[in-house]
Enzyme design. Structure first.
Site, PDB file in Angstrom:
ATOM      1  N   ASP A  53     -48.629  30.438 146.720  1.00 52.52           N
ATOM      2  CA  ASP A  53     -48.195  28.596 146.022  1.00 52.52           C
ATOM      3  C   ASP A  53     -49.202  29.295 144.229  1.00 52.52           C
ATOM      4  O   ASP A  53     -49.714  29.328 143.790  1.00 52.52           O
ATOM      5  CB  ASP A  53     -49.277  28.125 146.448  1.00 52.52           C
ATOM      6  CG  ASP A  53     -49.333  26.007 145.135  1.00 52.52           C
ATOM      7  OD1 ASP A  53     -48.474  26.689 144.700  1.00 52.52           O
ATOM      8  OD2 ASP A  53     -49.951  26.021 145.229  1.00 52.52           O
ATOM      9  N   GLU A  66     -39.354  22.805 141.512  1.00 57.19           N
ATOM     10  CA  GLU A  66     -38.912  21.610 141.502  1.00 57.19           C
ATOM     11  C   GLU A  66     -38.277  20.763 140.413  1.00 57.19           C
ATOM     12  O   GLU A  66     -38.220  21.830 139.388  1.00 57.19           O
ATOM     13  CB  GLU A  66     -40.199  21.352 141.232  1.00 57.19           C
ATOM     14  CG  GLU A  66     -41.025  19.866 141.151  1.00 57.19           C
ATOM     15  CD  GLU A  66     -42.257  19.826 141.227  1.00 57.19           C
ATOM     16  OE1 GLU A  66     -43.003  18.549 141.348  1.00 57.19           O
ATOM     17  OE2 GLU A  66     -42.971  20.779 142.024  1.00 57.19           O
ATOM     18  N   THR A 108     -42.429  17.248 148.482  1.00 60.06           N
ATOM     19  CA  THR A 108     -43.454  17.017 147.249  1.00 60.06           C
ATOM     20  C   THR A 108     -44.631  15.768 147.140  1.00 60.06           C
ATOM     21  O   THR A 108     -44.035  14.760 147.924  1.00 60.06           O
ATOM     22  CB  THR A 108     -43.870  18.441 146.181  1.00 60.06           C
ATOM     23  OG1 THR A 108     -45.327  18.166 145.841  1.00 60.06           O
ATOM     24  CG2 THR A 108     -43.212  17.717 145.006  1.00 60.06           C
ATOM     25  N   LYS A 128     -37.332  21.168 145.450  1.00 58.69           N
ATOM     26  CA  LYS A 128     -38.171  20.422 145.170  1.00 58.69           C
ATOM     27  C   LYS A 128     -38.648  18.946 144.786  1.00 58.69           C
ATOM     28  O   LYS A 128     -38.143  19.338 143.178  1.00 58.69           O
ATOM     29  CB  LYS A 128     -40.104  21.347 144.777  1.00 58.69           C
ATOM     30  CG  LYS A 128     -41.135  20.833 145.206  1.00 58.69           C
ATOM     31  CD  LYS A 128     -42.274  22.110 144.480  1.00 58.69           C
ATOM     32  CE  LYS A 128     -43.390  21.866 145.762  1.00 58.69           C
ATOM     33  NZ  LYS A 128     -43.875  23.111 144.241  1.00 58.69           N
ATOM     34  N   PHE A 168     -50.062  17.405 150.465  1.00 54.18           N
ATOM     35  CA  PHE A 168     -50.885  17.881 149.956  1.00 54.18           C
ATOM     36  C   PHE A 168     -52.646  17.299 150.666  1.00 54.18           C
ATOM     37  O   PHE A 168     -53.423  16.891 150.311  1.00 54.18           O
ATOM     38  CB  PHE A 168     -51.501  17.445 148.760  1.00 54.18           C
ATOM     39  CG  PHE A 168     -50.192  18.410 147.725  1.00 54.18           C
ATOM     40  CD1 PHE A 168     -49.082  18.328 148.606  1.00 54.18           C
ATOM     41  CD2 PHE A 168     -50.733  17.997 146.132  1.00 54.18           C
ATOM     42  CE1 PHE A 168     -47.987  18.455 147.448  1.00 54.18           C
ATOM     43  CE2 PHE A 168     -49.347  18.528 145.252  1.00 54.18           C
ATOM     44  CZ  PHE A 168     -48.088  18.540 145.908  1.00 54.18           C
TER      45      PHE A 168
END
Length: 316
Positions: free
Chosen positions: A16, A89, A149, A125, A171
């Site tokens: 990440d 993203e 996400t 994303k 998350f």
């Protein structure tokens, strides 16, 4: 065997980070990025040349396209290191615009293909709003795989499964943060460690639901605050982990047993549910934590998109 190597035996490890030079040390299968990570990376001396080259090559383009070209440049660099996929993203400012999200996702994928990168190596994303989930469904129908996400609730996960998205990123750490803040002085860390962590429990519920009902969407735990959250989810499909926690795992030789197993998913008592738009919005509204953290996450990613705009503008 260190804990990182042990984890890789039953979970796909994903880095990440937007700092692809850190990826070499940990040999992850995949990598994920987000606006915050990219903003941090482009401000480091190691990546100034990459930023400068991208701006020089595409000077005169609209900022939104210049941003996408920079994100794809980072993604291509990452894909030269990892054998699997990279997540890139869509601008969070489009989180409530289905058509614009689809168009942006298509453009990002087209930019990758122009660099010789195939669809199966990229995940677009998208924020797990109702609009984002519908956009992801359309992208998937067109052969573009997605990573949903900013996912904090069971209803978001169910809707993503219905939409046939490739992967979701619940998350863990931000769920943990919310519950800890709400508890205040009454919070006792040891009472909510490991499998008792509310973020861990959220991922476990989603994972068991998907496996029990044969939903193909991959579950990738994300946003970790400590190693205990990671070890409690060992066995999850994927886990995306920051470089500092990857380093901690790699430096630890204590045993790391498998904590989650798809074959055990049939045991929890669950009923299959579905959501249309009205039911989804009500369920999300009834989850105070998810409502707050989704809105907060979108605001933060929008802010970082503005920062990236500013960096690009100053570089032009």
């Amino acid at each position: 065997m260190n804990q990182l190597d042990a984890l890789k035996q039953f979970t796909t490890v994903v880095a990440d980070t937007g700092d692809f030079k850190q990826i070499h040390a940990y040999l992850p299968q995949d990598a994920t990025t987000n606006p915050t990570l990219i903003v941090k990376a482009v401000q480091k001396p190691d990546y100034q040349a990459l930023l400068t080259q991208t701006v020089a090559q595409y000077r005169g383009l609209a900022l939104d396209e210049l941003m996408d070209r920079l994100l794809v440049r980072f993604g291509c660099e990452i894909l030269s290191i990892v054998p699997g996929r990279v997540s890139t993203e869509v601008d969070a400012r489009l989180s409530f615009d289905t058509a614009a999200t689809v168009a942006r996702g298509q453009r990002i994928m087209a930019l990758y293909r122009a660099q010789g990168i195939s669809n199966d190596r990229v995940l677009i994303k998208v924020a797990a709003t109702w609009e984002g989930i519908q956009a992801a469904a359309e992208l998937e129908r067109n052969g573009i795989h997605t990573n949903l996400t900013l996912l904090f609730s069971f209803c978001q996960a169910v809707a993503c499964g219905q939409a046939g998205v490739q992967l979701i990123s619940p998350f863990v750490g931000r769920i943990y943060d919310w519950h800890k803040r709400m508890a205040g002085a009454a919070w006792v860390e040891s009472d909510y460690a490991g499998a008792r962590d509310p973020g861990v429990q959220s991922v476990q519920q989603i994972y068991h639901y998907y496996k029990k009902f044969g939903i193909a969407t991959e579950v990738m735990g994300a946003s970790f605050r400590n190693v205990g959250q990671i070890t409690a989810l060992a066995g999850c499909d994927l886990l995306t982990i920051s470089p500092d926690l990857l380093a901690t795992l790699a430096a630890t030789s204590a045993p790391l047993p498998r904590a989650m197993d798809a074959t055990a998913a049939a045991s929890p008592v669950m009923e299959r549910v579905s959501y249309d738009e009205a039911a989804f919005r009500l369920a999300l509204n009834q989850d105070a934590m998810a409502t707050e953290k989704l809105a907060e996450g979108i605001r933060a990613f929008c802010s970082d998109a503005v920062k990236l705009d500013q960096i690009l503008s100053l570089s032009c």
